[in-house]
Design a protein around this motif. Structure first.
Motif, PDB file in Angstrom:
ATOM      1  N   ALA A 181       0.839  -1.203   0.000  1.00 27.09           N
ATOM      2  CA  ALA A 181       0.000   0.000   0.000  1.00 27.09           C
ATOM      3  C   ALA A 181       0.871   1.250   0.000  1.00 27.09           C
ATOM      4  O   ALA A 181       0.591   2.234  -0.707  1.00 27.09           O
ATOM      5  N   VAL A 182       1.950   1.209   0.793  1.00 26.63           N
ATOM      6  CA  VAL A 182       2.871   2.352   0.815  1.00 26.63           C
ATOM      7  C   VAL A 182       3.462   2.561  -0.574  1.00 26.63           C
ATOM      8  O   VAL A 182       3.547   3.687  -1.073  1.00 26.63           O
ATOM      9  N   LEU A 183       3.858   1.443  -1.201  1.00 25.06           N
ATOM     10  CA  LEU A 183       4.450   1.535  -2.542  1.00 25.06           C
ATOM     11  C   LEU A 183       3.482   2.202  -3.514  1.00 25.06           C
ATOM     12  O   LEU A 183       3.869   3.039  -4.325  1.00 25.06           O
ATOM     13  N   LEU A 184       2.192   1.816  -3.397  1.00 20.25           N
ATOM     14  CA  LEU A 184       1.200   2.404  -4.303  1.00 20.25           C
ATOM     15  C   LEU A 184       1.099   3.905  -4.103  1.00 20.25           C
ATOM     16  O   LEU A 184       0.818   4.644  -5.041  1.00 20.25           O
ATOM     17  N   CYS A 185       1.333   4.353  -2.875  1.00 22.10           N
ATOM     18  CA  CYS A 185       1.287   5.790  -2.631  1.00 22.10           C
ATOM     19  C   CYS A 185       2.588   6.477  -3.045  1.00 22.10           C
ATOM     20  O   CYS A 185       2.684   7.707  -2.981  1.00 22.10           O
ATOM     21  N   PHE A 186       3.599   5.682  -3.408  1.00 22.36           N
ATOM     22  CA  PHE A 186       4.797   6.275  -3.992  1.00 22.36           C
ATOM     23  C   PHE A 186       4.664   6.391  -5.496  1.00 22.36           C
ATOM     24  O   PHE A 186       5.037   7.379  -6.091  1.00 22.36           O
ATOM     25  N   LYS A 187       4.205   5.290  -6.106  1.00 15.54           N
ATOM     26  CA  LYS A 187       4.052   5.325  -7.555  1.00 15.54           C
ATOM     27  C   LYS A 187       2.878   4.441  -7.917  1.00 15.54           C
ATOM     28  O   LYS A 187       2.905   3.232  -7.668  1.00 15.54           O
TER      29      LYS A 187
END
Lengths: 523, 519
Positions: A181-187
């Motif tokens: 989920a964090v990754l999705l909020c990065f890219k």
């Protein structure tokens, strides 16, 4: 003791790569450099509510909020080093050495996160496998080309993905989901694998009876919602959320990028061209669309002469269809050891059938596949091909003459290292034995003789199809670099690029089919 | 699956049998044999070289003379457009004050070919392929393949050479490559080939005006330098070997004829008239330079802090003094080689004679430290620590030069790369895991080291930073250069002394061992 020495060795691998990357600092960088520099200035000098509204430069912020925060974090140091880097107006197109060094070194340092991901993934692997994975990921030529020459922060983002996979493989699903989920909020481009994550987590983590399952589902949901709230909440508060989404999902871009990524749509376009050519020959009146693919960006009008127009929703459906075998497998038999393959497969599908795909997106599946490449001989053979093809398809990114030897040598070195590593890992079982005895005698020539026939019998070899395909790559390159300019001059400047993407598309298609077969056949 | 398990078991068994291999990081790299390893490392070395050449080269963008790169380009122009005899003459088409050709003919030919092939011909390939020849020799003699891979890496990734050739833009690697080829030929007992190759290396380039010394004599063979640094070792080794033959005069004559023949071929276009020959020779020996320039860590430069040589003596007498000093320092190692020629002794002899030249000869340039570094890297497997030591201070002594060329970043990156490769995990590096019998002589050396080394390493590290960040006091604008020079000279002198002692201590070893190694 064991882990500390392995950390040291991993750091050694990393340090060697850092030395080479440092040497590459003055090399060519694309407009992405200015993009990231502008984002530093933007996040530094504007309040959060204006981040996505600003239009000082054409390079507006189009990554999700966490990445903007990451840029904000970097800008603190940038301001300390040279205030002009983060100056919104005076800093436009600023290319002093301080800016170049700062941004390049920030990419190199952010790779430490990738390194941590790799470390977590391989800390329980046996020694030889570990070294190979390190070579494949830490010394990846594609990453060097995209991140350290072309300029992007993919290593950092892939670090999150690898970390997430490492937690999933250990069975810590909640943590894995959180990191994703964090990754999705990065890219947000990484969202292609989200359906796979969803199915897998639902089945493997939540499907444990009614009460327990429901509570787990709500915990997982809460975690994901919390991450997204942390990312988008502030913008929601400032009433900017619509603007954020407008920026992140710019519609009106074409099916293909100016340089076609080597995916399925290349075949579609070429088929269309062939049809229209023949139909015209037979006397049908075909309207050739104004917006040609070779001309660059594609507008709203259908670019196809004969075949039906492709809309974003069509590509979405095709991606989901291609993913469906993976869903079924993940639902019927959710195994942590298969997670890396499924995720890589999802990105492959997204790459092949997606809308407006960038050739750089091939990194998203090549890097995770490196983890499984050392598991069996078949994997190794497949990875060898895939890695070379995807790296080669990145060649047009660096089009200047100065970088030409660098990209060729990077690919060459990578292929040699892969070939050496795989062929050592997968020699016939008897080979290491004779090796050792021969080595003990100190007779080196003997060991070569004894090991090479064994390698031929059951070891790492590439069949004639693979060999001729790789030879074809060489021919394509020779044509594009030497023969085409020599024979045709400036005519048809798009042909070499078209050849590269078409030829590489075959390789990527092969990889997709191979992965699909593997996923279906394993139980 | 079953197969995999089986293999794993066998692997484990293997591990028990040979612990040495078990934790070997580079097992997979060396598994396919020396050829593959060599290929791999040389591709990496090429990559590093290409990356370094991205950085500014010497004199980039500083008109009117632009520096070495422009010189090379100008030579290509001259050699392409003018007839051979005109190359060294001042004429309307060839203004000698603007980077006139002052390298011997082979360089001129090379410029010519470069002009033709437009740099498609990579000078590195020469040094790569010739050191390959050396490696096959080493490959047969080193028992552990890892040693070999490590050694190849040390040879090909020599940071000094990469910085000077690809950062500073010169073609040292060709003449060094030819010298390595000559050394390889000697080690594999092909003296005639060796002398031929070495003559080629000799006429490839001059690095200093050492040739001035011989200006009075008519001997053309000694006119040019660079590889002249090695000449005493080659000469004494070959002489020593010839003397042990049944028919010494015959052997000497054969070698002499080879040398003369090669010279004649290379210098052919200039041998028609004495005028042309003298024209070439005068270009090769620039008179106007003094005994030292800038701050080179050799004896003359260092002692000039106290004794002003330039004021005390005339240029002519200085030439004589420096010649005497050089010959005297070469002499011990030459005598040793004439008395007992051996392969290892030859390598030490190369090291010693090049050290002698670096420290005492006339007009030494900073980059001449490359010459002692070459034999040192050939000896890297035996003299691990001294090699690292020499590399460290060799790089350090070139630091001011590289700073002027704006090569600070490549300097640090390559320095780090070298140290990393030197300390490769499970390679050799700091861990003296397999104490080789030859290394027992280290004791007195070690006590020296522990006493001074830590302090000097530290101070040189601080000097790097000071040099980059601080301005020297106005009264002594070259204060930092002088300190760097002093430290480096001290180290070089110590090392030269040590290697001389080592070479002589070879005599004490039973000569039969050496003979066995030779055969």
């Amino acid at each position: 003791m064991e882990s500390s020495s392995s950390t040291r060795q991993l750091l050694w691998f990393f340090a060697i790569a850092v030395c080479v990357k440092l040497l590459l600092i003055p090399a060519y960088h694309s407009t992405d450099f200015e993009v990231h520099r502008h984002w530093l200035a933007l996040t530094h000098s504007l309040p959060l509510s204006n981040w996505y509204a600003d239009e000082t430069s054409p390079w507006t912020l189009d990554y999700p909020p966490f990445f903007a925060c990451f840029e904000r974090f970097l800008s603190i140091f940038a301001h300390y080093i040279d205030p002009q880097i983060v100056d919104l107006h005076n800093g436009l197109n600023y290319r002093a050495n301080s800016a170049i060094y700062f941004l390049r070194i920030s990419v190199i340092l952010s790779d430490l996160w990738l390194l941590y991901g790799v470390y977590r993934l391989t800390k329980n692997a046996d020694v030889k496998r570990r070294y190979l994975i390190w070579v494949l990921i830490v010394w990846s030529p594609a990453l060097v080309m995209v991140d350290h020459l072309h300029f992007q922060y993919n290593g950092f983002l892939l670090g999150w993905l690898l970390l997430s996979i490492s937690f999933l493989q250990e069975g810590k699903d909640l943590m894995g989901g959180f990191l994703f989920a964090v990754l999705l909020c990065f890219k947000h481009l990484f969202a292609v694998a989200a359906p796979v994550y969803f199915v897998y987590l639902l089945r493997h983590y939540c499907w444990k009876g009614l009460v327990r399952g429901f509570s787990r589902l709500s915990v997982l949901g809460a975690v994901v919602v919390a991450v997204f709230a942390a990312a988008y909440g502030p913008f929601l508060y400032h009433g900017q959320i619509q603007q954020v989404f407008n920026r992140m999902f710019p519609f009106g871009r074409g099916l293909c990028h100016a340089y076609w990524a080597p995916n399925f749509w290349v075949f579609y376009i070429i088929l269309d061209k062939v049809f229209s050519f023949f139909l015209k020959k037979f006397g049908f009146s075909i309207q050739i669309p104004a917006a040609s693919f070779t001309g660059g960006l594609v507008g709203d009008s259908s670019p196809f002469a004969v075949l039906p127009k492709i809309s974003p929703s069509t590509t979405l459906i095709m991606v989901l269809l291609a993913l469906s075998p993976c869903f079924i497998k993940a639902w019927t038999n959710p195994q942590p050891r298969m997670v890396a393959r499924w995720i890589a497969y999802a990105y492959t599908c997204g790459f092949l059938f997606g809308w407006h795909v960038h050739e750089k997106a091939s990194l998203h599946f090549v890097i995770p596949l490196a983890i499984v490449a050392v598991q069996s001989l078949e994997d190794a053979k497949h990875y060898f091909m895939l890695s070379i093809v995807s790296c080669y398809s990145l060649f047009p990114l660096l089009y200047e003459g100065q970088e030409y030897p660098i990209k060729v040598l990077l690919l060459l070195l990578h292929s040699i290292l892969m070939w050496l590593g795989f062929s050592t890992k997968f020699t016939r079982a008897s080979a290491p034995n004779t090796m050792v005895t021969a080595k003990k005698k100190g007779a080196q020539s003997k060991s070569i003789e004894s090991s090479s026939p064994a390698a031929e019998k059951g070891g790492f070899t590439i069949g004639w199809v693979g060999k001729s395909y790789l030879l074809g790559l060489l021919l394509v390159e020779i044509w594009g670099q030497f023969l085409h300019p020599y024979l045709l001059g400036d005519k048809f400047p798009f042909v070499p690029l078209m050849l590269i993407s078409t030829y590489c598309a075959f390789g990527i298609m092969y990889s997709w089919i191979w992965q699909l077969r593997w996923i279906i056949s394993t139980t | 699956m079953g197969k995999k398990k089986e293999k794993k078991e066998i692997n484990e068994k293997v591990d028990v049998e040979a612990v040495e291999i078990e934790d070997d990081t580079w097992w997979w790299l060396t598994h396919k044999g020396i050829g593959a390893t060599f290929l791999c490392i040389s591709v990496f070395a090429l990559l590093v070289r290409v990356a370094v050449s991205l950085h500014p080269y010497s004199g980039a963008g500083s008109p009117p003379k632009f520096g070495d790169y422009e010189a090379q380009r100008h030579w290509m122009e001259i050699t392409l457009n003018l007839p051979v005899l005109e190359w060294y003459r001042n004429s309307t088409g060839n203004d000698l004050s603007y980077w006139g050709l002052d390298y011997p003919p082979l360089t001129a030919y090379q410029s010519y070919f470069h002009g033709l092939f437009l740099r498609f011909f990579d000078p590195d390939s020469v040094s790569l392929f010739t050191s390959r020849g050396y490696e096959t020799y080493v490959g047969c003699h080193s028992s552990r393949k890892n040693d070999c891979a490590w050694h190849i890496a040390m040879l090909l990734l020599n940071p000094c050479l990469i910085l000077i050739d690809h950062g500073h833009f010169q073609y040292n690697c060709i003449s060094l490559g030819l010298t390595v080829a000559a050394i390889a030929a000697i080690l594999s007992q092909r003296e005639l080939l060796a002398s031929c190759l070495f003559t080629l290396a000799l006429s490839h380039k001059q690095i200093s005006a050492w040739a001035n010394l011989f200006q009075d004599k008519t001997d053309g063979a000694s006119m040019f330098s660079m590889s002249v640094y090695y000449a005493p070792a080659f000469f004494s080794h070959l002489l020593g070997k010839c003397l042990r033959r049944k028919n010494p005069i015959h052997g000497v004559a054969k070698l002499g004829l080879t040398v003369l023949g090669t010279f004649t071929v290379v210098w052919w276009p200039y041998l028609h008239s004495t005028d042309a020959l003298l024209g070439v020779l005068s270009r090769l020996a620039p008179f106007e330079r003094g005994i030292y320039e800038d701050y080179v860590a050799n004896f003359w430069c260092t002692s000039s802090v106290i004794i002003k040589w330039k004021r005390l003596f005339s240029v002519h007498s200085l030439k004589f003094i420096s010649l005497t000093a050089t010959v005297l320092t070469c002499l011990p190692s030459m005598v040793q080689q004439v008395m007992a020629p051996s392969s290892r002794g030859f390598l030490y002899g190369l090291l010693n004679s090049s050290f002698a030249f670096y420290l005492f000869s006339f007009q030494v340039h900073e980059k001449s430290i490359l010459l002692p570094l070459l034999p040192a890297s050939l000896l890297a497997l035996e003299e691990r620590r001294p090699f690292k030591w020499l590399m460290f201070y060799g790089l350090f002594s070139m630091f001011p030069l590289l700073c002027r060329d704006k090569l600070v970043l490549p300097y640090f990156a390559l320095h780090a790369l070298f140290m990393l490769l030197y300390h490769a995990p499970c390679g050799h590096g700091g861990r003296p895991r397999n104490a080789r019998p030859n290394n027992t002589k280290f004791d007195y050396f070690d006590s020296f080291k522990t006493f001074m080394n830590g302090f000097i390493y530290l101070s040189s590290f601080i000097l790097h930073i000071v040099y980059l960040t601080m301005h020297p006091p106005e009264k002594f604008p070259y204060l930092f250069e002088a300190i760097i020079m002093l430290i480096c000279f001290y180290q070089f002198a110590l090392l030269a002394f040590y290697t001389n002692v080592k070479q002589w201590s070879l005599l004490e070893h039973s000569t039969t061992e050496e003979e066995k190694k030779l055969i």
